[in-house]
Design a protein around this motif. Structure first.
Motif, PDB file in Angstrom:
ATOM      1  N   VAL A   3      -2.945 -13.498 -11.663  1.00  0.00           N
ATOM      2  CA  VAL A   3      -3.575 -12.679 -10.512  1.00  0.00           C
ATOM      3  C   VAL A   3      -3.970 -11.115 -11.020  1.00  0.00           C
ATOM      4  CG1 VAL A   3      -2.498 -14.163  -8.865  1.00  0.00           C
ATOM      5  CG2 VAL A   3      -1.249 -11.771  -9.671  1.00  0.00           C
ATOM      6  N   SER A   4      -4.574 -10.525 -10.162  1.00  0.00           N
ATOM      7  CA  SER A   4      -4.949  -8.984 -10.363  1.00  0.00           C
ATOM      8  C   SER A   4      -3.614  -8.271 -10.190  1.00  0.00           C
ATOM      9  CB  SER A   4      -6.039  -8.803  -9.436  1.00  0.00           C
ATOM     10  OG  SER A   4      -5.497  -8.414  -8.005  1.00  0.00           O
ATOM     11  N   LYS A   5      -3.905  -7.133 -10.767  1.00  0.00           N
ATOM     12  CA  LYS A   5      -2.900  -6.021 -10.773  1.00  0.00           C
ATOM     13  C   LYS A   5      -2.678  -5.535  -9.219  1.00  0.00           C
ATOM     14  CE  LYS A   5      -1.570  -1.576 -12.511  1.00  0.00           C
ATOM     15  NZ  LYS A   5      -1.797  -0.288 -13.517  1.00  0.00           N
ATOM     16  N   MET A   6      -4.078  -5.577  -8.463  1.00  0.00           N
ATOM     17  CA  MET A   6      -4.077  -5.037  -7.320  1.00  0.00           C
ATOM     18  C   MET A   6      -2.995  -6.126  -6.294  1.00  0.00           C
ATOM     19  SD  MET A   6      -7.060  -4.307  -4.586  1.00  0.00           S
ATOM     20  CE  MET A   6      -7.589  -2.918  -5.654  1.00  0.00           C
ATOM     21  N   THR A   7      -3.219  -7.410  -6.478  1.00  0.00           N
ATOM     22  CA  THR A   7      -2.432  -8.488  -5.777  1.00  0.00           C
ATOM     23  C   THR A   7      -1.008  -8.396  -5.842  1.00  0.00           C
ATOM     24  OG1 THR A   7      -4.365 -10.084  -6.069  1.00  0.00           O
ATOM     25  CG2 THR A   7      -2.252 -11.065  -5.547  1.00  0.00           C
ATOM     26  N   VAL A   8      -0.565  -8.054  -7.399  1.00  0.00           N
ATOM     27  CA  VAL A   8       0.871  -7.970  -7.335  1.00  0.00           C
ATOM     28  C   VAL A   8       1.395  -6.507  -6.651  1.00  0.00           C
ATOM     29  CG1 VAL A   8       2.545  -7.431  -9.112  1.00  0.00           C
ATOM     30  CG2 VAL A   8       0.672  -8.812  -9.706  1.00  0.00           C
ATOM     31  N   SER A   9       0.752  -5.516  -6.505  1.00  0.00           N
ATOM     32  CA  SER A   9       1.010  -4.580  -5.829  1.00  0.00           C
ATOM     33  C   SER A   9       1.002  -4.687  -4.323  1.00  0.00           C
ATOM     34  CB  SER A   9       0.042  -3.196  -6.135  1.00  0.00           C
ATOM     35  OG  SER A   9       0.350  -2.036  -5.217  1.00  0.00           O
ATOM     36  N   HIS A  11       3.108  -4.849   0.526  1.00  0.00           N
ATOM     37  CA  HIS A  11       2.630  -5.070   1.894  1.00  0.00           C
ATOM     38  C   HIS A  11       2.528  -6.969   1.752  1.00  0.00           C
ATOM     39  CE1 HIS A  11       1.220  -1.362   2.812  1.00  0.00           C
ATOM     40  NE2 HIS A  11       0.589  -1.071   1.658  1.00  0.00           N
ATOM     41  N   PRO A  12       3.969  -7.392   1.685  1.00  0.00           N
ATOM     42  CA  PRO A  12       3.992  -8.771   1.633  1.00  0.00           C
ATOM     43  C   PRO A  12       3.476  -9.673   2.760  1.00  0.00           C
ATOM     44  CG  PRO A  12       6.032  -7.906   2.064  1.00  0.00           C
ATOM     45  CD  PRO A  12       5.130  -6.855   1.629  1.00  0.00           C
ATOM     46  N   ASP A  13       3.342  -9.093   4.202  1.00  0.00           N
ATOM     47  CA  ASP A  13       2.947  -9.656   5.193  1.00  0.00           C
ATOM     48  C   ASP A  13       1.495  -9.849   5.075  1.00  0.00           C
ATOM     49  OD1 ASP A  13       2.994  -6.539   5.139  1.00  0.00           O
ATOM     50  OD2 ASP A  13       2.156  -6.887   7.194  1.00  0.00           O
ATOM     51  N   LYS A  14       0.684  -9.149   4.245  1.00  0.00           N
ATOM     52  CA  LYS A  14      -0.651  -9.212   4.283  1.00  0.00           C
ATOM     53  C   LYS A  14      -1.234 -10.345   3.015  1.00  0.00           C
ATOM     54  CE  LYS A  14      -1.355  -4.666   6.020  1.00  0.00           C
ATOM     55  NZ  LYS A  14      -1.883  -3.319   5.938  1.00  0.00           N
ATOM     56  N   VAL A  15      -0.215 -10.834   2.446  1.00  0.00           N
ATOM     57  CA  VAL A  15      -0.357 -11.810   1.309  1.00  0.00           C
ATOM     58  C   VAL A  15       0.015 -13.113   1.774  1.00  0.00           C
ATOM     59  CG1 VAL A  15      -0.223 -12.225  -1.054  1.00  0.00           C
ATOM     60  CG2 VAL A  15      -0.021 -10.117  -0.185  1.00  0.00           C
ATOM     61  N   THR A  16      -0.826 -14.114   1.244  1.00  0.00           N
ATOM     62  CA  THR A  16      -0.527 -15.505   1.574  1.00  0.00           C
ATOM     63  C   THR A  16       0.668 -16.104   0.755  1.00  0.00           C
ATOM     64  OG1 THR A  16      -1.578 -16.440  -0.390  1.00  0.00           O
ATOM     65  CG2 THR A  16      -2.813 -16.196   1.621  1.00  0.00           C
ATOM     66  N   GLU A  57       1.605 -18.618  -0.674  1.00  0.00           N
ATOM     67  CA  GLU A  57       1.526 -19.194  -2.315  1.00  0.00           C
ATOM     68  C   GLU A  57       1.091 -17.952  -3.091  1.00  0.00           C
ATOM     69  OE1 GLU A  57      -2.243 -21.907  -4.292  1.00  0.00           O
ATOM     70  OE2 GLU A  57      -2.148 -21.448  -2.179  1.00  0.00           O
ATOM     71  N   LEU A  58       0.503 -16.999  -2.995  1.00  0.00           N
ATOM     72  CA  LEU A  58       0.388 -15.854  -3.795  1.00  0.00           C
ATOM     73  C   LEU A  58       1.662 -15.067  -4.079  1.00  0.00           C
ATOM     74  CD1 LEU A  58      -2.997 -13.983  -3.006  1.00  0.00           C
ATOM     75  CD2 LEU A  58      -2.339 -15.150  -5.067  1.00  0.00           C
ATOM     76  N   LYS A  59       2.572 -14.946  -3.212  1.00  0.00           N
ATOM     77  CA  LYS A  59       3.843 -14.503  -3.078  1.00  0.00           C
ATOM     78  C   LYS A  59       4.814 -15.200  -3.925  1.00  0.00           C
ATOM     79  CE  LYS A  59       4.206 -13.760   1.493  1.00  0.00           C
ATOM     80  NZ  LYS A  59       4.772 -13.584   2.815  1.00  0.00           N
ATOM     81  N   LYS A  60       4.600 -16.672  -3.861  1.00  0.00           N
ATOM     82  CA  LYS A  60       5.445 -17.393  -4.655  1.00  0.00           C
ATOM     83  C   LYS A  60       4.957 -17.283  -5.978  1.00  0.00           C
ATOM     84  CE  LYS A  60       6.801 -22.031  -5.273  1.00  0.00           C
ATOM     85  NZ  LYS A  60       6.732 -23.560  -4.803  1.00  0.00           N
ATOM     86  N   LEU A  61       3.652 -17.202  -6.399  1.00  0.00           N
ATOM     87  CA  LEU A  61       3.574 -16.896  -7.817  1.00  0.00           C
ATOM     88  C   LEU A  61       3.824 -15.555  -8.313  1.00  0.00           C
ATOM     89  CD1 LEU A  61      -0.455 -18.160  -7.622  1.00  0.00           C
ATOM     90  CD2 LEU A  61       1.663 -19.174  -8.860  1.00  0.00           C
ATOM     91  N   VAL A  62       3.663 -14.683  -7.661  1.00  0.00           N
ATOM     92  CA  VAL A  62       4.266 -13.180  -8.097  1.00  0.00           C
ATOM     93  C   VAL A  62       5.561 -13.128  -8.204  1.00  0.00           C
ATOM     94  CG1 VAL A  62       4.128 -10.949  -7.468  1.00  0.00           C
ATOM     95  CG2 VAL A  62       2.181 -12.084  -7.099  1.00  0.00           C
ATOM     96  N   TYR A  63       6.404 -13.594  -7.265  1.00  0.00           N
ATOM     97  CA  TYR A  63       7.675 -13.596  -7.155  1.00  0.00           C
ATOM     98  C   TYR A  63       8.408 -14.298  -8.413  1.00  0.00           C
ATOM     99  CZ  TYR A  63       7.765 -11.472  -2.504  1.00  0.00           C
ATOM    100  OH  TYR A  63       7.483 -10.603  -1.604  1.00  0.00           O
ATOM    101  N   GLU A  64       7.914 -15.578  -8.629  1.00  0.00           N
ATOM    102  CA  GLU A  64       8.508 -16.268  -9.936  1.00  0.00           C
ATOM    103  C   GLU A  64       7.971 -15.527 -11.297  1.00  0.00           C
ATOM    104  OE1 GLU A  64       6.450 -19.761  -9.686  1.00  0.00           O
ATOM    105  OE2 GLU A  64       7.833 -21.026  -8.206  1.00  0.00           O
ATOM    106  N   THR A  99       5.815  -4.222 -17.152  1.00  0.00           N
ATOM    107  CA  THR A  99       4.817  -3.375 -16.201  1.00  0.00           C
ATOM    108  C   THR A  99       4.356  -4.333 -15.246  1.00  0.00           C
ATOM    109  OG1 THR A  99       2.897  -3.747 -17.567  1.00  0.00           O
ATOM    110  CG2 THR A  99       4.214  -1.820 -18.195  1.00  0.00           C
ATOM    111  N   LEU A 100       3.429  -3.706 -14.298  1.00  0.00           N
ATOM    112  CA  LEU A 100       2.879  -4.316 -13.095  1.00  0.00           C
ATOM    113  C   LEU A 100       1.667  -5.163 -13.711  1.00  0.00           C
ATOM    114  CD1 LEU A 100       3.439  -4.131 -10.017  1.00  0.00           C
ATOM    115  CD2 LEU A 100       1.223  -2.817 -10.037  1.00  0.00           C
ATOM    116  N   LEU A 101       1.309  -4.706 -14.829  1.00  0.00           N
ATOM    117  CA  LEU A 101       0.022  -5.631 -15.526  1.00  0.00           C
ATOM    118  C   LEU A 101       0.542  -6.679 -16.165  1.00  0.00           C
ATOM    119  CD1 LEU A 101      -2.978  -5.861 -16.276  1.00  0.00           C
ATOM    120  CD2 LEU A 101      -2.324  -4.363 -18.323  1.00  0.00           C
ATOM    121  N   ASP A 102       2.018  -6.738 -16.842  1.00  0.00           N
ATOM    122  CA  ASP A 102       2.447  -7.921 -17.327  1.00  0.00           C
ATOM    123  C   ASP A 102       2.873  -8.982 -16.305  1.00  0.00           C
ATOM    124  OD1 ASP A 102       2.719  -6.752 -19.725  1.00  0.00           O
ATOM    125  OD2 ASP A 102       4.439  -5.687 -19.446  1.00  0.00           O
TER     126      ASP A 102
END
Length: 315
Positions: free
Chosen positions: A13-19, A24-29, A31-38, A3-6
């Motif tokens: 990070v928060s569930k909202m950050t993953v969402s 809206h990847p253009d609105k995220v740093t 560094e955060l995108k790398k963490l979430v994608y991994e 799930t998104l929570l997992d």
């Protein structure tokens, strides 16, 4: 099932950050995108884009419609599609290439249209979905393009600085905004220098420009530079001069417009206006997605020209 929570827990990070990263990847740093994608890769998590699209009554499809003869513009449009596709991919959109004939087959969320002619304006304005044009226009439609007038003004100025006495403009036989602007840049430069303008227009085929040189060779004075509206036309001028025994760049100068590929395979390589086609394609995608999301006009986005030096003007 992951799930998104997992994913949020795995990335710390928060569930909202993953969402936000997904939608809206253009609105995220980065560094955060790398963490979430991994975290998504490690957990084999795939966003259910199709379900979301159905819920929002969207298709996640953007149509690219090319209205001109692609045979005279390759590999120009390949670079444009790469730029558009890269941007759409970041936002989980798909790119669909269509022609005027199959334009209405299947639904989509918006259109990127290029090669528009005056006869196309009315039906494009009647489209219900958001539209962004690739190519300058004077009909109030949102577009992305190079500053065509500034480009030929700059290239004409460069040719004169290299010591050529006369400038001849070789244009594309098209009653469209981009061509008028390219002619206007040339005309402004020669008028400022109080020179007599000379313009010739052909279809965008190198053999037509080559034939022009062959037919008019006895009238063409040495120390003339040809300012061409495309690299394809410039190749024809170059071939014609060399076939007649003329020396480039010593006796004749040649400049082009596009800088995608043809300028590099010509011999000598053509000094040209290098358009940022991939970047402009990306801008088309970004502008259209902003228009879809916000429902507001994006206006015009104009890229400034860059000169790519070859061997067809004096050093």
């Amino acid at each position: 099932m992951t799930t998104l929570l997992d994913v949020a827990k795995k990335a710390n990070v928060s569930k909202m950050t993953v969402s936000r990263v997904i939608n809206h990847p253009d609105k995220v740093t980065d560094e955060l995108k790398k963490l979430v994608y991994e975290a998504m890769r490690e957990l084999d998590y795939h966003p259910n884009v199709i379900a979301k699209a159905l819920a929002n009554r969207t298709t996640r499809i953007i149509k690219l419609c090319i209205l001109e003869d692609i045979d005279t513009t390759e590999p120009y449009y390949m670079n444009l599609m790469i730029g558009i596709a890269k941007t759409l991919d970041l936002h989980q959109y798909s790119l669909q290439l269509v022609t005027r004939r199959n334009f209405d087959i299947g639904n989509c969320d918006g259109y990127i249209i290029t090669g528009m002619r005056e006869s196309d304006v009315s039906w494009i304005k009647d489209l219900k979905k958001p539209v962004v044009l690739f190519g300058e226009n004077r009909y109030g439609l949102d577009y992305v393009d190079t500053n065509n007038k500034a480009a030929t003004y700059l290239m004409s100025q460069l040719a004169l600085e290299k010591g050529y006495d006369k400038l001849i403009y070789i244009g594309i036989d098209s009653k469209e905004s981009f061509e008028y602007s390219r002619e206007a840049g040339y005309l402004q430069q020669v008028q400022e220098k109080r020179m007599i303008p000379e313009l010739h227009r052909f279809g965008n085929h190198s053999h037509m420009a080559e034939d022009f040189i062959d037919d008019n060779w006895d009238k063409i004075e040495k120390n003339t530079a040809f300012v061409c509206a495309s690299d394809r036309l410039a190749m024809g001028i170059e071939r014609g001069i060399l076939r007649r025994g003329g020396k480039i760049p010593e006796d004749f100068g040649v400049t082009g417009f596009d800088g995608v590929f043809l300028n590099q395979v010509a011999s000598p390589k053509i000094t040209t206006i290098k358009q940022s086609i991939i970047e402009m394609g990306s801008a088309c995608g970004e502008n259209l997605l902003d228009k879809i999301q916000n429902g507001t006009s994006q206006g015009s986005l104009v890229f400034e020209p860059n000169v790519s030096l070859g061997g067809t003007l004096r050093n």
